[in-house]
Motif scaffolding. Structure first.
Motif, PDB file in Angstrom:
ATOM      1  N   ARG A 149       0.901  -1.180   0.032  1.00  0.00           N
ATOM      2  CA  ARG A 149       0.109   0.196   0.020  1.00  0.00           C
ATOM      3  C   ARG A 149       0.803   1.278  -0.058  1.00  0.00           C
ATOM      4  N   THR A 150       2.219   1.201   0.298  1.00  0.00           N
ATOM      5  CA  THR A 150       2.883   2.050   0.319  1.00  0.00           C
ATOM      6  C   THR A 150       3.252   2.685  -0.961  1.00  0.00           C
ATOM      7  N   ASN A 151       2.987   1.899  -2.036  1.00  0.00           N
ATOM      8  CA  ASN A 151       3.054   2.079  -3.617  1.00  0.00           C
ATOM      9  C   ASN A 151       2.112   3.328  -3.885  1.00  0.00           C
ATOM     10  N   VAL A 152       0.937   3.122  -3.307  1.00  0.00           N
ATOM     11  CA  VAL A 152      -0.174   4.170  -3.474  1.00  0.00           C
ATOM     12  C   VAL A 152       0.085   5.516  -3.048  1.00  0.00           C
ATOM     13  N   GLU A 153       0.120   5.544  -1.782  1.00  0.00           N
ATOM     14  CA  GLU A 153       0.466   6.751  -0.703  1.00  0.00           C
ATOM     15  C   GLU A 153       1.274   6.379   0.470  1.00  0.00           C
TER      16      GLU A 153
END
Length: 80
Positions: free
Chosen positions: A9-13
């Protein structure tokens, strides 16, 4: 048949508060709405890069199943 690839999920924000060398706290943000990395420090405002972003780059996972391995998840029912 649906083929699913998962990403961290760190790839999104992603955001993190970094304490600078003077003791001030700077928020560093990553995401599409921020056009990659941004920082609230004065150095970033002038140079578009700073040491706070480099610290966050090391902290952020950024794992992507398609790029970093493992077979995709295949769901023959079309359900998640």
């Amino acid at each position: 048949m649906i083929i699913l690839y998962y990403v961290c999920r760190t790839n999104v924000e992603y955001s993190a508060a970094i304490i600078g060398s003077t003791g001030d706290t700077y928020n560093v943000y990553y995401g599409h709405q921020h056009d990659g990395y941004t920082c609230e420090c004065v150095g970033y405002q002038y140079r578009r890069r700073c040491k706070h972003i480099e610290q966050v780059r090391q902290m952020r996972c950024g794992w992507n199943q398609y790029l970093h391995g493992r077979a995709p998840v295949i769901d023959s029912d079309g359900r998640l």
